[in-house]
Each structure stands twice: as C-alpha cells, then as structure tokens.
Design a protein around this motif. Structure first.
Motif, PDB file in Angstrom:
ATOM      1  N   VAL A 160       0.835  -1.199   0.000  1.00  0.00           N
ATOM      2  CA  VAL A 160       0.000   0.000   0.000  1.00  0.00           C
ATOM      3  C   VAL A 160       0.876   1.258   0.000  1.00  0.00           C
ATOM      4  O   VAL A 160       0.566   2.253  -0.672  1.00  0.00           O
ATOM      5  CB  VAL A 160      -0.946  -0.019   1.213  1.00  0.00           C
ATOM      6  N   ALA A 161       1.984   1.228   0.748  1.00  0.00           N
ATOM      7  CA  ALA A 161       2.893   2.374   0.770  1.00  0.00           C
ATOM      8  C   ALA A 161       3.449   2.669  -0.617  1.00  0.00           C
ATOM      9  O   ALA A 161       3.547   3.837  -1.028  1.00  0.00           O
ATOM     10  CB  ALA A 161       4.028   2.117   1.755  1.00  0.00           C
ATOM     11  N   GLU A 162       3.798   1.613  -1.356  1.00  0.00           N
ATOM     12  CA  GLU A 162       4.322   1.819  -2.709  1.00  0.00           C
ATOM     13  C   GLU A 162       3.247   2.363  -3.643  1.00  0.00           C
ATOM     14  O   GLU A 162       3.513   3.248  -4.463  1.00  0.00           O
ATOM     15  CB  GLU A 162       4.886   0.507  -3.255  1.00  0.00           C
ATOM     16  N   GLN A 163       2.016   1.849  -3.526  1.00  0.00           N
ATOM     17  CA  GLN A 163       0.930   2.359  -4.365  1.00  0.00           C
ATOM     18  C   GLN A 163       0.629   3.822  -4.048  1.00  0.00           C
ATOM     19  O   GLN A 163       0.325   4.614  -4.940  1.00  0.00           O
ATOM     20  CB  GLN A 163      -0.321   1.517  -4.149  1.00  0.00           C
ATOM     21  N   LEU A 164       0.731   4.176  -2.782  1.00  0.00           N
ATOM     22  CA  LEU A 164       0.428   5.539  -2.369  1.00  0.00           C
ATOM     23  C   LEU A 164       1.418   6.541  -2.961  1.00  0.00           C
ATOM     24  O   LEU A 164       1.048   7.664  -3.323  1.00  0.00           O
ATOM     25  CB  LEU A 164       0.448   5.622  -0.839  1.00  0.00           C
ATOM     26  N   ARG A 165       2.671   6.152  -3.110  1.00  0.00           N
ATOM     27  CA  ARG A 165       3.681   7.059  -3.664  1.00  0.00           C
ATOM     28  C   ARG A 165       3.369   7.462  -5.104  1.00  0.00           C
ATOM     29  O   ARG A 165       3.778   8.537  -5.558  1.00  0.00           O
ATOM     30  CB  ARG A 165       5.059   6.393  -3.614  1.00  0.00           C
ATOM     31  N   ASP A 166       2.677   6.577  -5.832  1.00  0.00           N
ATOM     32  CA  ASP A 166       2.386   6.849  -7.236  1.00  0.00           C
ATOM     33  C   ASP A 166       1.136   7.705  -7.429  1.00  0.00           C
ATOM     34  O   ASP A 166       0.781   8.028  -8.563  1.00  0.00           O
ATOM     35  CB  ASP A 166       2.196   5.528  -8.003  1.00  0.00           C
ATOM     36  N   GLN A 167       0.470   8.050  -6.336  1.00  0.00           N
ATOM     37  CA  GLN A 167      -0.748   8.842  -6.436  1.00  0.00           C
ATOM     38  C   GLN A 167      -0.420  10.330  -6.541  1.00  0.00           C
ATOM     39  O   GLN A 167       0.613  10.776  -6.042  1.00  0.00           O
ATOM     40  CB  GLN A 167      -1.631   8.599  -5.213  1.00  0.00           C
ATOM     41  N   PRO A 168      -1.303  11.120  -7.199  1.00  0.00           N
ATOM     42  CA  PRO A 168      -1.059  12.568  -7.270  1.00  0.00           C
ATOM     43  C   PRO A 168      -1.108  13.203  -5.889  1.00  0.00           C
ATOM     44  O   PRO A 168      -1.915  12.804  -5.045  1.00  0.00           O
ATOM     45  CB  PRO A 168      -2.204  13.066  -8.160  1.00  0.00           C
ATOM     46  N   GLU A 169      -0.269  14.179  -5.653  1.00  0.00           N
ATOM     47  CA  GLU A 169      -0.162  14.785  -4.327  1.00  0.00           C
ATOM     48  C   GLU A 169      -1.456  15.455  -3.895  1.00  0.00           C
ATOM     49  O   GLU A 169      -1.827  15.403  -2.722  1.00  0.00           O
ATOM     50  CB  GLU A 169       0.983  15.803  -4.321  1.00  0.00           C
ATOM     51  N   HIS A 170      -2.170  16.084  -4.833  1.00  0.00           N
ATOM     52  CA  HIS A 170      -3.344  16.873  -4.453  1.00  0.00           C
ATOM     53  C   HIS A 170      -4.555  16.004  -4.133  1.00  0.00           C
ATOM     54  O   HIS A 170      -5.436  16.414  -3.379  1.00  0.00           O
ATOM     55  CB  HIS A 170      -3.702  17.853  -5.577  1.00  0.00           C
ATOM     56  N   ASP A 171      -4.609  14.773  -4.675  1.00  0.00           N
ATOM     57  CA  ASP A 171      -5.775  13.920  -4.426  1.00  0.00           C
ATOM     58  C   ASP A 171      -5.388  12.444  -4.498  1.00  0.00           C
ATOM     59  O   ASP A 171      -5.820  11.713  -5.393  1.00  0.00           O
ATOM     60  CB  ASP A 171      -6.879  14.221  -5.446  1.00  0.00           C
ATOM     61  N   PRO A 172      -4.576  11.960  -3.550  1.00  0.00           N
ATOM     62  CA  PRO A 172      -4.194  10.540  -3.572  1.00  0.00           C
ATOM     63  C   PRO A 172      -5.385   9.649  -3.238  1.00  0.00           C
ATOM     64  O   PRO A 172      -6.165   9.948  -2.328  1.00  0.00           O
ATOM     65  CB  PRO A 172      -3.111  10.455  -2.493  1.00  0.00           C
ATOM     66  N   ARG A 173      -5.528   8.571  -3.974  1.00  0.00           N
ATOM     67  CA  ARG A 173      -6.656   7.655  -3.769  1.00  0.00           C
ATOM     68  C   ARG A 173      -6.152   6.218  -3.800  1.00  0.00           C
ATOM     69  O   ARG A 173      -5.205   5.879  -4.521  1.00  0.00           O
ATOM     70  CB  ARG A 173      -7.738   7.856  -4.833  1.00  0.00           C
TER      71      ARG A 173
END
Length: 310
Positions: A160-173
């Motif tokens: 989950v931590a790795e997936q979270l890094r690839d999310q856009p900063e303004h709206d991580p999902r």
C-alpha cells in the motif's frame, strides 16, 4: 517471584513501553516534516516503518517456531527468508522520500503478502489433518493460524505504501476512495485480526495475569475508533480523529509493554533466562506484541492524512 516483584516488573514494562512508543512517534513526526514531496509520501514512509516492525516480528517468531519444529518441511524456510526480504524493503522505503514507487520493493511486499496467505493455508491444513480437526486442542498446540497473518499484514502495508507514492499529491486515492480513509480501514482491520490471535493464545493461558486482558480489549477498541474516524461525517470528524489518535497512542505503548510482560513470563519459567534456550520456546512469544505497535503507528499516519482530505 513474589507478588510485589511481579507488580514492579509490570510497572517497569509499561513505563518502558510508553518511552519506546514516545520515541517512535517522535521520530515519525520528524520524518513527516522532512523535505518530502507531499503528505502522501510521509504517510507512505510511516506505513513502511509499520511494515518493517511487522516483518521484524515475523522474522523472529517464524525463525524460532520453525527451528523448534526442526524445519521438518523445506517450506518452513520460506517465511523467515521472505520476512527478512520484507524487512529490508520496508526499511529502504522508510528512508526513501521520492514520490514514486520502487518496483523491486513493491514486488517483495506483494510476495510477502502472498507468502503470508499461503502460510495461513499451510497452518490451517496442519490443524485440520490432526485427529479432532478444528478442536480447541489443535487450535492451541498445532501450527498457529494467526502467525502468518503478521507476514501478510507486513506485505499489505508495504505494498500500500508503494501504491500511495504513485498517487497525485493533491488527491491521492486507494481502492477507489480517498487514500487516508483507505489506509485507516486497512490498519483497523489489521488491529482486529491481531487482537483475535492474542485472544486465542491468552485464552490458552487462562488469562492468569490481569494484563492478558489488555490486548484483547485495547486493540479492538483502537481498531473500531480508527475505522469510525475514517467513516465519520465531516461534522464529527475532528472529535472522532482526536479520540482515535489518543487511543492509538495507548495501543502503540501496549505493543512495547507487551514484549516486556512476555519477557517477564520467560523469566518466571523454571531456570528463567539462564535456561533461555528452552524457555524462549516454551514461554510467551517475545516478538508477538510489537505487531500492535506497528498497526497503531500506521493508523496514526492514516489519521493525519485523513484530516487533510477533509
């Protein structure tokens, strides 16, 4: 050991747990204010640290238990090996401030989750093949069903931590919902699962010490408060988050203090620590309680992110 000595040891264990919990949360707070690209990266690093603590717990526990079993099955080497790799990947991720995932780390954590799932199936088979199948005796003394769950959770937190890094900063999902909400639900479910394992093992121990009730009461309440804070409507969000945060700090201390109580249990056995080669295997497992701290720290990171989403 006298009653006074037992009480004193328990108080020292609780104090040590509180100090370690404060030190850990302070370090995570400093990491959060480091020069990271965004809050989602700070949350990802906190989940990496939680994954590392779970992997360390699994590494120590699986090595001891499988050694006690003589590594009779070659598959018993897999769990310690994968836990070691997961620990390295999680520590590397905790130090990484980049806002994109690391493919090798991600692959290792997915493998860790898959290994934990397979380990649960192997342990279930070990229980059901014995006379009596799913009897209390087999649940108590056969391969522990909850042990591979820690490795599964370590892989899930790291992935989950790795997936979270690839999310856009303004709206991580994550999983189709705001990332903080998803992370809080994942950590909450993990607390319930870890508390269920503690409930089974402490029931085997007949709850002979009052402190044995702590993990089966404090941790589930923490999981429930965390999930409530994740799902609370905006008008109740601040109050729910504050209450959950305070309870999760208690849960963090519980994990470290639990290791102290388990060390006390080893010391009370015949020969104490002088007979460590036997009592470490026969006494309460030292690596188990920090799992609560790992999930509570992940929950605190999720709450911080959830607050920014609102």
């Amino acid at each position: 050991m006298s009653q006074a000595t037992r009480v004193a040891t328990g108080m020292v264990s609780v104090a040590a747990g509180a100090v370690l919990a404060f030190w850990t949360t302070r370090n995570l707070r400093h990491a959060r204010h480091a020069d990271a690209p965004g809050k989602h990266v700070a949350a990802a690093r906190a989940f990496n640290y939680g994954s590392a603590l779970l992997a360390l717990s699994t590494l120590a526990d699986s090595t001891m238990e499988h050694y006690r079993g003589g590594f009779e099955n070659r598959a018993m080497y897999v769990a310690p090996t994968v836990a070691f790799a997961s620990l390295g990947a999680a520590l590397h991720g905790g130090a990484d401030q980049r806002a994109y995932s690391h493919h090798l780390r991600h692959a290792i954590q997915i493998g860790s989750a898959a290994t934990g799932t397979a380990g649960t199936a192997f342990h279930l088979y070990n229980v059901t093949k014995r006379p009596g199948a799913l009897s209390w005796h087999n649940l108590f003394y056969a391969a522990p069903l909850g042990a591979p769950f820690a490795l599964l959770l370590s892989g899930v937190l790291g992935s989950v931590a790795e997936q979270l890094r690839d999310q856009p900063e303004h709206d991580p999902r994550l999983f189709g919902m705001p990332a903080g909400k998803a992370l809080a639900l994942v950590a909450g479910v993990g607390l319930f699962g870890t508390a269920a394992e503690a409930a089974l093992l402490h029931f085997r121990g007949a709850y002979q010490h009052p402190a044995m009730y702590a993990p089966v009461t404090i941790a589930p309440v923490g999981g429930a408060l965390l999930m409530h804070a994740a799902l609370a409507p905006p008008r109740h969000a601040a109050r729910a988050s504050a209450f959950a945060r305070a309870w999760l700090r208690i849960t963090t201390a519980l994990g470290f203090a639990g290791a102290g109580f388990h060390a006390q249990g080893v010391a009370r056995a015949q020969g104490g620590w002088r007979n460590w080669s036997q009592n470490l295997f026969a006494g309460p497992p030292l690596p188990a309680p920090p799992s609560f701290s790992a999930l509570a720290l992940a929950g605190l990171a999720a709450l911080r992110m959830r607050e920014t989403e609102r």
